[in-house]
Write a protein that holds these residues in place. Structure first.
Motif, PDB file in Angstrom:
ATOM      1  N   LEU A 171      43.353  35.556  45.298  1.00  0.00           N
ATOM      2  CA  LEU A 171      44.274  35.488  44.161  1.00  0.00           C
ATOM      3  C   LEU A 171      43.509  35.652  42.850  1.00  0.00           C
ATOM      4  O   LEU A 171      42.503  34.983  42.609  1.00  0.00           O
ATOM      5  CB  LEU A 171      44.992  34.140  44.185  1.00  0.00           C
ATOM      6  N   THR A 172      44.013  36.554  41.987  1.00  0.00           N
ATOM      7  CA  THR A 172      43.370  36.813  40.701  1.00  0.00           C
ATOM      8  C   THR A 172      44.438  36.953  39.637  1.00  0.00           C
ATOM      9  O   THR A 172      45.499  37.539  39.873  1.00  0.00           O
ATOM     10  CB  THR A 172      42.556  38.120  40.767  1.00  0.00           C
ATOM     11  N   LYS A 173      44.193  36.355  38.481  1.00  0.00           N
ATOM     12  CA  LYS A 173      45.118  36.539  37.359  1.00  0.00           C
ATOM     13  C   LYS A 173      44.317  36.872  36.106  1.00  0.00           C
ATOM     14  O   LYS A 173      43.411  36.134  35.716  1.00  0.00           O
ATOM     15  CB  LYS A 173      45.934  35.265  37.112  1.00  0.00           C
ATOM     16  N   THR A 177      47.211  27.710  36.367  1.00  0.00           N
ATOM     17  CA  THR A 177      47.628  29.107  36.558  1.00  0.00           C
ATOM     18  C   THR A 177      47.850  29.389  38.039  1.00  0.00           C
ATOM     19  O   THR A 177      48.831  30.032  38.420  1.00  0.00           O
ATOM     20  CB  THR A 177      46.555  30.042  35.982  1.00  0.00           C
ATOM     21  N   THR A 178      46.943  28.893  38.872  1.00  0.00           N
ATOM     22  CA  THR A 178      47.100  29.052  40.313  1.00  0.00           C
ATOM     23  C   THR A 178      48.414  28.437  40.776  1.00  0.00           C
ATOM     24  O   THR A 178      49.178  29.048  41.527  1.00  0.00           O
ATOM     25  CB  THR A 178      45.924  28.375  41.046  1.00  0.00           C
ATOM     26  N   MET A 185      51.416  30.511  39.955  1.00  0.00           N
ATOM     27  CA  MET A 185      51.580  31.695  40.802  1.00  0.00           C
ATOM     28  C   MET A 185      52.162  31.309  42.160  1.00  0.00           C
ATOM     29  O   MET A 185      53.006  32.012  42.702  1.00  0.00           O
ATOM     30  CB  MET A 185      50.241  32.423  40.949  1.00  0.00           C
ATOM     31  N   ARG A 220      53.352  36.082  37.810  1.00  0.00           N
ATOM     32  CA  ARG A 220      52.962  37.114  38.765  1.00  0.00           C
ATOM     33  C   ARG A 220      51.444  37.286  38.787  1.00  0.00           C
ATOM     34  O   ARG A 220      50.819  37.428  37.740  1.00  0.00           O
ATOM     35  CB  ARG A 220      53.629  38.434  38.389  1.00  0.00           C
ATOM     36  N   PRO A 221      50.845  37.273  39.987  1.00  0.00           N
ATOM     37  CA  PRO A 221      49.394  37.460  40.068  1.00  0.00           C
ATOM     38  C   PRO A 221      49.004  38.894  39.715  1.00  0.00           C
ATOM     39  O   PRO A 221      49.819  39.804  39.869  1.00  0.00           O
ATOM     40  CB  PRO A 221      49.068  37.195  41.548  1.00  0.00           C
ATOM     41  N   THR A 222      47.778  39.064  39.242  1.00  0.00           N
ATOM     42  CA  THR A 222      47.285  40.415  38.982  1.00  0.00           C
ATOM     43  C   THR A 222      46.938  41.091  40.311  1.00  0.00           C
ATOM     44  O   THR A 222      47.250  42.254  40.523  1.00  0.00           O
ATOM     45  CB  THR A 222      46.040  40.367  38.072  1.00  0.00           C
ATOM     46  N   TRP A 258      55.420  37.250  46.758  1.00  0.00           N
ATOM     47  CA  TRP A 258      55.601  38.147  45.610  1.00  0.00           C
ATOM     48  C   TRP A 258      56.100  39.526  46.023  1.00  0.00           C
ATOM     49  O   TRP A 258      56.502  40.310  45.190  1.00  0.00           O
ATOM     50  CB  TRP A 258      54.318  38.261  44.785  1.00  0.00           C
TER      51      TRP A 258
END
Lengths: 268, 338, 330, 280
Positions: free
Chosen positions: A9-11, A51-52, A55, A61-63, A75
């Motif tokens: 997971l990345t944002k 932030t996690t 999501m 929405r995650p990046t 998602w």
């Protein structure tokens, strides 16, 4: 089988209009939550833990990366209204600020009505619904007489947080994300909130993710602890190994800096 | 010690104001072409009414007008031509004062407006902010209540109506000061002492009507700011470590004044609007009076010209205020750490 | 009595509103000795922040001193500061004899001037030589772990933790004997919290300040530096005791409940479990009769509803306000 | 809930004073023309008369009754003010809300537009537009004025909504499956209601003042009588320099009284609903 699987997971937040700046709030985070498991994401402000959580709750929405809940990619696979509603029913949250959790314009039971309307088998009439609401309030140790019809400013922070858990009792979700649920209420009421969440786990098999800066809380309640720093998970393990025998330098620093009750720091 | 962040700030404002200026001139371009009933034909019919006695002038003006509005060409060519001319400072030819150029008509009246607005605005800003700060400092005393009530009422008096009252009272009733114009009729502006004194006498009433009614708004705003800042953390802490009250108040005053500087930029437009009408009431030969003349004869090139010039001056003044602000607020000059 | 720095006798300070009074500080007696750190602990709304205002005689409407006396030792003799007006206390003692590190220390410095200018102004206010005071501040900056060149900067150029240390340096610049820190660590991350505690203690060890009152809700933090602890509940002191004894054996039921609700990452805590005190703190406009804790107390007796338990010494240095120990007196 | 909200207002002295004055003028505008049945446009030979029993506020150059003009003028000016305020409120709320809810590019674009309008002197644009219109009804004048006074409101609404949207009850409503629209109406709009009302009151002021300004330079409504039109006639006929105070004082005084009372109402509301300013 794991109830929740978070993978890579990345944002990345984009700031500014003319000269764009990028902030990597969450970097390549992966973890799993099993049935009945209590997991804590521990980190200081800016570590990316909230932030996690947002999501996972499908609020942000995650990046990149994926979040699978009960095998469904939340998602990408929740395309129709029904499946989304089902997700909302099964994954719920208790937030940090009990004052901000209530719209001051409505009586506090509005939040419980919202839960009722989300149910699969919505009660057939109003009387039944009210019974359900009353029962949920009893569950969290509140007398409906003290609560129903009141506005948020008329009840205490501890009571507000209990009503949020009553909301969970109505829904009986499979996963609760508890974002700092005790950090803004008085110490003497804190234990009650934690016990109520543990009770949900015992009776309903609910999995819980605690999002917290408080390593003491995480140590006390969790089965597994993940320590986050600058958007990354730097250490994971069971509470005793993380707290009593940390391996990452940041965790060591953190554990060393937290004031203890039964030990006096040597170097002050 | 202009740091990078200050330069960036100034540049950003400059770009923004330039875009705004282009948008404003585009509106000037679109309006006569977009409004139903074709105002251009109105202009032409109006033209014959205005200059009945001189048919030759009409024809010349008509031809000129066709050319200036670029009628007959595709709209994008018209637009490019229009913007190009506007940037070169060519605002066309007046109809009423044909064949004088619009620019030549506007340039001589600008100093009168500047001389009226600039000092009046600055004096009102200083006086208003001082009064507001005083009221906040003496909160809940009769001074505060007086200033607040007075400001609430005064801030709602249109400049021009206060002008009328002043003319009636000090000019007509008491006969102390002249009732119209910027100087006595018949005198020719020169640099003599006598002319200066004459102009000064004519200056007092329009100046005062702007100062008095503009002051109220500043006083109200400043009072709120100071009350807010007096309760701020730095004021409390300074008190706790023994800083003298006078010094703390100076801190509070300084920090409250900063947002008022930005407020000045935002208020310039309405100050200008009010001042233009005040000029009309006083028959004061500034830009407002010229605009009024142009409006009564529907001299569109002149109306547009005045508009373009005034808007540009407001943006310029805005930029100057921004620049000053960047100089005096270290948080912008140096750049705040996030 | 000779090594007492501050003495409070039956202090009562209320917020006098239009019709009602909020009894935020209601009959407090205690003393602060020279060369000690005292922690004042309690939950939100127990009156601990009001207490810091009262100690400074910072009485701003609607807060009013209703009764009681405060004495502060100045140059070896006691001054009754409660007999002076706020302005007199401010003029004579604030910054010189007593100082504060406020809750919001991050925003406590004047934001739009350089810190050096600020110190100059401070010198002017106290009638001191500016150059000397700046030199002293530079020295103090070094002591709290800040670069001396940062004095020439604006506060916003420093990070939160550094700003807090700059506040400590500036507030103790005149070597006041008493330092009151009101929830000083709540806005800091834990690493900076520890740094802050270290700086605080080093100032005390160097004798720059004599005594520190640390007001906080966090017992674990107090435990690290305090010699004694005052536990407040609903505007009253329920227990006052040296810290080790208090942790060993809390006397008041409220203290016990509070201690057992603390979660720190320690095996003892896991073993002990977590305790909740039922109910919520009372409002201070109309507090319960008798002992203010009685509606929530697990050991409530009939007498608790009627009579207010006095704060009495039952062991040397240990005072508690509870009828459970009424027999142990005399 | 609504009653408990406005009740403290009627304990505030400022509010009571402002509200009373405003009501008086509202009644003058509504009932004046009904009870004082003199035609404000009827010309008589009693011209330029100072106040007398037959003409309580005197007459103008054409012998028209000033009091009748004043009643009709107050009515039109209030009408223009309300209309302009509604237009500004709708545009401002729409842009502010859209900006806050949609964020991203929509937000950037809308805020750029807002800032451009904010920096541009609205009265000048109003003058320019009005100058091209041969016929200007009262509604058109209100529209021209209402079109340009919303930017500060849109910005404030956006900022407030942004802060509201970071509150957790909004997340909880989203998690209860609310649609964007339902969220806006149930959770967002109520929180900006008092601010919107205060701004509405100030927009009315903007409309009344703007109309007076436009009228004075000859760009007011082409039919009907407003307070600005009265002032314009007074200026055209040199009433000031000829000492006819009964002609230009009443309309100006009415403008000041109406706008000042509205400003006082708005200030009092700020005091009541914004605890920091509340007087102890």
């Amino acid at each position: 089988m794991s109830r929740l699987v978070v993978k890579n997971l990345t944002k990345i937040f984009t700031l500014g209009f003319f000269s764009k700046r990028y902030v990597e709030a969450v970097k390549n985070v992966s973890f799993e939550v099993k049935e009945r498991e209590i997991v804590s994401l521990v980190g200081e402000s800016g570590s990316g833990k909230t932030t996690t959580a947002r999501m996972i709750l499908r609020l942000l929405r995650p990046t990149s990366g994926t979040i699978h809940f009960e095998g469904t990619d939340i998602w990408n696979d929740l395309n129709d209204k029904e499946s989304l509603k089902d997700f909302r029913r099964k994954v719920h949250a208790v937030f940090q600020d009990p004052f901000a959790s209530y719209n001051p314009f409505y009586p506090v039971e509005r939040t419980l009505w919202q839960a009722i309307n989300l149910l699969e088998n919505t009660p057939s009439n109003k009387k039944e619904a009210i019974e359900l609401i009353k029962e949920s309030l009893f569950r969290v140790g509140l007398d409906p007489k003290d609560i129903l019809g009141k506005y948020p400013h008329q009840i205490s922070g501890g009571q507000k947080q209990r009503i949020m858990i009553a909301r969970c009792w109505i829904l009986r979700p499979l996963l609760i994300v508890a974002d700092e649920p005790t950090s803004m209420i008085d110490a003497s009421s804190r234990g009650g909130i934690i016990k109520l969440l543990e009770e949900l786990r015992e009776k309903e098999g609910t999995s819980i993710i605690f999002i917290t800066h408080d390593l003491g809380l995480a140590y006390y309640v969790s089965d597994t602890i993940y320590v986050m720093k600058n958007g990354e998970i730097v250490e994971r393990g069971d509470p005793d190994s993380v707290v009593l025998n940390p391996s990452h330098s940041y965790t060591k620093l953190l554990v060393g800096s937290i004031p203890k009750l039964y030990r006096k720091m040597e170097d002050i | 010690m202009a740091s990078r962040s200050a330069v960036k700030y100034i540049l950003r404002r400059l770009i923004f104001l330039f875009i705004t200026y282009v948008v404003a001139t585009t509106i000037v371009f679109i309006l006569p072409r977009a409004i139903p009933g074709n105002p251009l034909s109105q202009i032409l019919s109006n033209l014959s009414r205005v200059a009945q006695s001189n048919p030759e002038a009409i024809r010349a003006a008509e031809k000129n007008l066709m050319e200036e509005f670029g009628l007959g060409k595709p709209w994008y060519l018209q637009y490019v031509e229009f913007i190009g001319k506007a940037l070169k400072g060519d605002l066309g030819t007046s109809i009423t004062y044909y064949p004088r150029k619009v620019m030549d008509l506007i340039v001589p009246v600008i100093p009168w407006t500047l001389v009226l607005i600039l000092p009046a605005t600055i004096v009102a800003w200083i006086l208003g902010n001082s009064l507001g700060a005083l009221a906040a400092y003496r909160r809940n005393t009769w001074i505060d209540k007086g200033v607040l009530t007075g400001s609430l009422v005064v801030s709602q008096i249109p400049y021009y109506w206060l002008g009328m009252i002043f003319i009636f009272f000090f000019g007509v009733k008491l006969g102390w000061l002249p009732v119209q114009g910027a100087y006595s009729q018949g005198t020719i502006p020169d640099l003599s002492w006598a002319f200066f004194m004459d102009a000064l006498k004519h200056y007092i009433l329009p100046f005062l009507s702007i100062v008095v009614s503009a002051m109220g708004g500043w006083a109200i705003g400043m009072r709120l700011m100071v009350i807010y800042e007096l309760g701020s953390d730095y004021a409390n802490f300074s008190e706790y470590i023994g800083m003298k009250d006078k010094r703390i108040f100076r801190y509070v005053f300084r920090n409250s004044l900063l947002p008022q500087v930005t407020g000045l930029a935002l208020s310039l437009g309405s100050v200008l609007g009010g001042a233009l009408i005040t000029e009309i009431v006083f028959n004061y030969p500034g830009t407002g009076y010229l605009l009024f003349k142009a409006l009564t004869t529907l001299d569109y090139p002149l109306i547009q010209g005045v508009f373009v010039i005034l808007i540009a001056s407001v943006y310029l003044a805005n930029f100057i205020v921004d620049f000053v602000y960047a100089l005096i607020d270290p948080r912008i000059r140096i750049g705040q750490e996030e | 009595m000779e090594n007492v720095l501050l003495k409070a006798e039956n202090l009562r300070a209320y917020y006098k509103l239009e019709k009602v009074s909020v009894k935020a500080v209601d009959g407090l007696s205690f003393e602060i000795y020279e060369d000690e750190v005292v922690g004042v602990v309690g939950e939100s709304g127990c009156g601990k922040t009001t207490l810091s205002n009262v100690i400074f005689m910072n009485m701003v409407k609607p807060l009013t001193l209703v009764g009681g006396k405060i004495f502060l030792k100045v140059n070896g003799s006691f001054e009754e500061i409660s007999a002076l007006s706020r302005d007199e206390v401010k003029e004579k003692f604030w910054g010189k004899e007593m100082t504060i590190i406020p809750q919001s220390a991050m925003n406590a410095l004047m934001p739009t001037i350089k810190m050096e200018r600020y110190v100059q102004h401070l010198a002017e206010s106290h009638g001191l030589d500016a150059r000397e005071l700046i030199d002293k501040t530079l020295q103090r900056f070094k002591e709290v772990g800040l670069e001396t060149s940062w004095l020439k900067r604006y506060p916003f150029e420093l990070s939160g933790g550094m700003r807090q240390r700059a506040v400590i340096a500036v507030s103790t610049i005149l070597n006041p004997s008493l330092l009151v820190a009101d929830e000083p660590t709540s806005a800091l991350d834990v690493v900076n919290q520890k740094v802050f505690l270290k700086v605080l203690m080093s100032l005390k060890r160097r004798g720059i300040v004599k005594s520190i009152i640390l007001i906080t809700h966090d017992i674990a933090t107090v435990r690290q530096i305090a010699d004694r602890m005052i536990i407040m509940y609903a505007g009253k002191i329920v227990e006052l005791s040296p810290i080790d004894e208090l942790l060993e054996k809390p006397l008041h039921p409220y203290t016990e409940g509070l201690l057992n609700s603390v979660l720190t990452p320690e095996p003892e805590v896991k073993k002990r479990g977590i305790v909740t005190i039922p109910g919520a703190p009372p409002n201070l406009i109309d507090p319960p009769s008798g002992c203010r804790f009685h509606p929530r107390c697990p050991h409530m007796m009939d007498v608790c509803k009627e009579k207010e338990p006095p704060l009495v010494e039952i062991e040397p240095g240990r005072r508690v306000a509870c009828f459970l120990y009424a027999g142990e007196r005399t | 809930m609504f009653l408990t909200m406005i009740k403290p207002l009627f304990k505030n002295k400022k509010f009571i004073i402002g509200f009373s004055i405003f009501i008086i003028f509202l009644l003058m505008g509504f009932l004046g023309p009904v009870f004082y049945r003199v035609d404000p446009t009827e010309m008589t030979w009693d011209y330029e008369q100072p106040p007398s029993p037959s003409h309580p506020l005197g007459t103008d150059t054409y012998g028209r009754d000033i009091l009748a003009q004043l009643f009709h003028g107050i009515r039109s000016s209030l009408y223009i003010g309300f209309l302009a305020a509604i237009i500004s409120l709708v545009i401002g709320t729409f842009i502010g809300t859209l900006s806050a809810v949609k964020r991203g590019l929509v937000d950037d674009t809308l805020m750029a537009v807002t800032n451009i309008v904010l920096t541009t002197p609205s009265i000048l644009i109003a003058i320019l537009i009005a100058s091209y219109l041969k016929v200007r009804s009262i509604e058109i004048v209100a529209l021209i004025l209402g079109l340009f006074q919303w930017p500060w409101f849109a910005r404030a609404i956006r900022a407030q909504l942004m802060s509201v949207m970071s509150r957790e009850y909004v997340n909880l409503s989203i998690m209860a499956g609310y649609s964007d629209l339902r969220l806006i109406f149930e959770d967002l709009i109520p929180t900006i209601a008092t601010y919107a009302f205060m701004s509405f009151v100030l927009f009315i002021n903007g409309g009344i003042m703007g109309e007076a300004g436009l009228s004075l330079i000859g760009l007011g409504p082409t039919r009907g009588i407003s307070l600005g039109i009265m002032l314009q006639w007074a200026v055209l006929m040199e009433a000031v320099r000829r000492g006819m105070w009964w002609w230009f004082v009443p309309p100006g005084l009415s403008i000041v009284a109406i706008t000042a009372s509205l400003l006082v109402i708005s200030t009092a509301m700020d005091e009541v609903f914004n605890p920091r300013l509340r007087e102890e």
